[in-house]
Scaffold this motif. Sequence first.
Motif, short mmCIF file in Angstrom:
data_model
loop_
_atom_site.label_atom_id
_atom_site.label_comp_id
_atom_site.label_asym_id
_atom_site.label_seq_id
_atom_site.Cartn_x
_atom_site.Cartn_y
_atom_site.Cartn_z
N ALA A 1 0.60 -1.32 0.03
CA ALA A 1 -0.04 -0.12 -0.06
C ALA A 1 0.96 1.15 0.03
O ALA A 1 1.87 1.44 0.72
CB ALA A 1 -0.81 -0.10 1.17
N GLY A 2 0.37 2.20 -0.63
CA GLY A 2 1.12 3.42 -0.62
C GLY A 2 0.44 4.53 0.42
O GLY A 2 1.60 5.44 0.97
N LEU A 3 -0.66 3.95 1.22
CA LEU A 3 -1.04 4.50 2.28
C LEU A 3 -1.24 3.75 3.21
O LEU A 3 -1.80 2.49 3.26
CB LEU A 3 -2.47 5.36 1.85
CG LEU A 3 -3.35 5.77 3.25
CD1 LEU A 3 -2.52 7.02 3.97
CD2 LEU A 3 -4.77 6.13 2.75
N PHE A 4 -0.76 3.79 4.69
CA PHE A 4 -0.71 3.19 5.79
C PHE A 4 -1.68 3.97 6.78
O PHE A 4 -1.24 5.06 7.09
CB PHE A 4 0.60 2.90 6.40
CG PHE A 4 0.86 1.81 7.29
CD1 PHE A 4 0.18 1.76 8.64
CD2 PHE A 4 1.79 0.60 7.08
CE1 PHE A 4 0.28 0.58 9.24
CE2 PHE A 4 1.95 -0.31 8.04
CZ PHE A 4 1.25 -0.50 9.05
N VAL A 5 -2.77 3.11 7.29
CA VAL A 5 -3.70 3.91 8.22
C VAL A 5 -3.10 3.38 9.65
O VAL A 5 -3.10 2.22 9.86
CB VAL A 5 -4.98 3.57 7.86
CG1 VAL A 5 -5.85 4.45 8.85
CG2 VAL A 5 -5.05 4.14 6.40
N ILE A 6 -3.03 4.39 10.54
CA ILE A 6 -2.63 4.11 11.78
C ILE A 6 -3.67 4.34 12.94
O ILE A 6 -3.77 5.64 13.04
CB ILE A 6 -1.35 4.39 12.40
CG1 ILE A 6 -0.25 3.94 11.07
CG2 ILE A 6 -1.03 4.04 13.45
CD1 ILE A 6 1.30 4.44 11.40
#
Length: 208
Positions: free
Chosen positions: A56-61
């Motif tokens: 993923a280009g976006l990691f949600v934390i």
Amino acid sequence: MTQESLFEPQAGDGGNCQPLTARGLDSLRSVAVECRKCRLSEMRRNVVFGEGNPKAGLFVIGEAPGAEEDAQGRPFVGRSGQLLDKILLAVGFERKDVYIGNIIKCRPPENRNPLADEIECCMPWLNEQLEIVAPKMLLLLGRVAANTILGNNLSMAAMRGRIIRWKGFDCVVTYHPAALLRNPNWKRPCWEDVQMLRAHYDRVCGDT
Ligand code: URA
């Protein structure tokens, strides 16, 4: 498998057609689910390791698993998760497009905030995940996630609404979905934050 040997070639790896990143995450998960480094391991039903697109280009934390996440062993599957899905979808991301994890991987009792020593014990897992997935952008949900990752003590107002460069990642901070469920007035600024995130993502990640 020990942590030290995690990324060394293992006997039999040659015939595995999984992409390297997915294999790295699977190996890490297999060690993480045995973790006994802090008191939360005594109370958990499941380690909530994280899931999603290994490239993923976006990691949600997020912050920490809640009751539903603890029961299912998956991040953001309760009420907050349903809202998170809507927020992401509103700017064109499905769950399969992003990777979702938490600062800590085991549920704190009564959903209290994670303690400093729990965060310290757990952060190495997230750091490894970030290294393996190597996203361009991070979406940090809520003050605990943002203060922990960015290493500051700033308020939400001071962190949201802009792109923050941190260790090579372009970070967007916004309200945690659980906070939005409590205070719907924050939905508008959150909407602005994720629109900004999407525009930046399209610039740095192209069509991926
Ligand atoms: N809240 C979080 O911060 N993470 C989850 O996985 C669920 C709720």
